[in-house]
Design an enzyme around this catalytic site. Structure first.
Site, short mmCIF file in Angstrom:
data_model
loop_
_atom_site.label_atom_id
_atom_site.label_comp_id
_atom_site.label_asym_id
_atom_site.label_seq_id
_atom_site.Cartn_x
_atom_site.Cartn_y
_atom_site.Cartn_z
N ASP A 1 46.21 42.72 45.35
CA ASP A 1 46.61 41.85 44.25
C ASP A 1 46.14 40.43 44.59
O ASP A 1 44.98 40.23 44.91
CB ASP A 1 48.13 41.96 44.02
CG ASP A 1 48.63 41.15 42.84
OD1 ASP A 1 48.45 41.58 41.68
OD2 ASP A 1 49.22 40.08 43.07
N HIS B 1 48.92 50.00 39.97
CA HIS B 1 48.62 48.71 40.59
C HIS B 1 49.05 48.62 42.05
O HIS B 1 48.42 47.90 42.82
CB HIS B 1 49.29 47.61 39.79
CG HIS B 1 49.01 46.23 40.31
ND1 HIS B 1 47.74 45.70 40.34
CD2 HIS B 1 49.83 45.28 40.83
CE1 HIS B 1 47.79 44.47 40.85
NE2 HIS B 1 49.05 44.20 41.15
#
Length: 353
Positions: free
Chosen positions: A128, A332
């Site tokens: 991320d 994610h």
């Protein structure tokens, strides 16, 4: 208590490495916690194992804990794994000023961490927001970072226009990174019920979240914020957690963000345009060290406008790209959702350097 508030008497110094240990594990591969001085802040680290250094940089809204599976696997394979709480998170210091969270500050923190650990080089892994830190650490200091792995976010070359100017907004909704720009708004929403926020973040951006019929990537609710509501209004707080996430995991994140708030992590987003300005001299520069990119095929980042072309052309800007690994059904939270696959890919990469 945050690291910047802990009295010096709470530590015993390891003067050879500049690390103050909060606790020491008796077993070689047990996770140990300590604090280092780096780039003007005190940074909390979790570490395990001995051998070549591998640094693990987390994203939003996470902490060192998001690497819990990798710390153990790397240590057992003969590596020294170190996962810091990044600037603004956990037990690491949280400067008040927004402009103290640029990519140059964040890369500087990691270079200073190498110095504090007494290590000349390391392999750096980022997920991320930690991925841009890893990519730019490798770009700026190839002498210190001998390999780089990006999870979720690929290396994105500097674009001609300010990033926020290209972000989607309509009469009804705006891109979540635009919603994060105004200090205090997202903080108030997320901090009103931290556990609800954490459960909703982790589930809704995962590969387990329900998708709209015919939808690609993840639900648009993850990336677009309705103007009449908040970020959480289109997320789901699940009745039951997915198999990769336990209530104890949620407890840990909830405890950390209840204590620290979300401002530190959100300040990273508030420097997106400032980063673009500061990195102008690096326009067109390439990441020259060996690299690997890993993402879930259900990661909402892959649905961002233009990311498909960035990934397709990644080797042009990362000429030593060793591979692109897309994990089926993964969302994610790459290293948490698919720890075994990520561990194997990371180990295969670092062993070949």
């Amino acid at each position: 208590m945050p690291a910047d508030k802990l009295p010096a008497s709470d530590y015993s110094a390891d003067r050879n490495r500049g690390v103050d240990f909060i606790e020491r594990g008796s077993a070689m591969n047990e996770v140990k916690h300590g604090v280092v001085e780096t780039n003007g802040i005190r940074m909390h680290i979790a570490e395990s194992g001995a051998g070549p250094l591998v640094l693990l940089c987390h994203g939003f809204p996470e902490s060192w804990y998001s690497w819990r599976h990798q710390l153990q696997a790397l240590a057992e394979a003969g590596f020294h794994a170190v996962a810091p709480d990044m600037r603004g998170y956990g037990q690491t210091q949280r400067p008040e000023e927004i402009d103290q969270y640029t990519l140059l500050h964040l890369v500087g923190d990691i270079v200073g961490l190498l110095d504090a650990l007494g290590s000349e080089t390391a392999v750096i892994v980022g997920h991320d927001w930690g991925a841009p830190v890893a990519w730019y650490a490798a770009l700026l200091r190839p002498d210190r970072f001998r390999g780089v792995i990006g999870l979720s976010v690929p290396f994105i070359p500097r674009r001609p226009a300010r990033p926020t100017s290209a972000m989607t907004q309509t009469e009804d909704a705006l891109f979540y990174q635009l919603y994060f720009q105004s200090p205090g708004i997202a903080e108030a929403e997320f901090e009103s019920d931290v556990r609800l926020s954490i459960r909703s973040f982790l589930y809704s951006a995962s590969g387990d979240a329900r998708r709209p019929e015919g939808g690609e990537g993840t639900s648009s609710g993850v990336s677009m914020v309705p103007r009449g509501g908040g970020f959480l209004s289109r997320l789901t707080n699940p009745a039951a957690l997915p198999h990769w996430l336990t209530e104890a995991d949620v407890d840990f994140y909830t405890s950390e963000f209840t204590r620290t708030g979300f401002r530190g992590g959100l300040n990273w987003y508030r420097n997106i345009d400032r980063n673009w300005e500061l990195l102008a001299p690096l326009s067109g520069a390439r990441v020259t060290v060996p690299a690997l990119y890993i993402a879930g095929d259900r990661d909402f980042v892959l649905a961002f406008r233009g990311i498909d072309q960035v990934i397709a052309n990644l080797s042009k800007f990362v000429p030593q790209l060793r591979g692109t690994l897309l994990l089926p059904g993964c969302g994610h939270w790459t290293q948490q959702e698919r720890p075994q696959e990520v561990n194997q890919a990371v180990l295969d990469f670092v062993r070949r350097l």
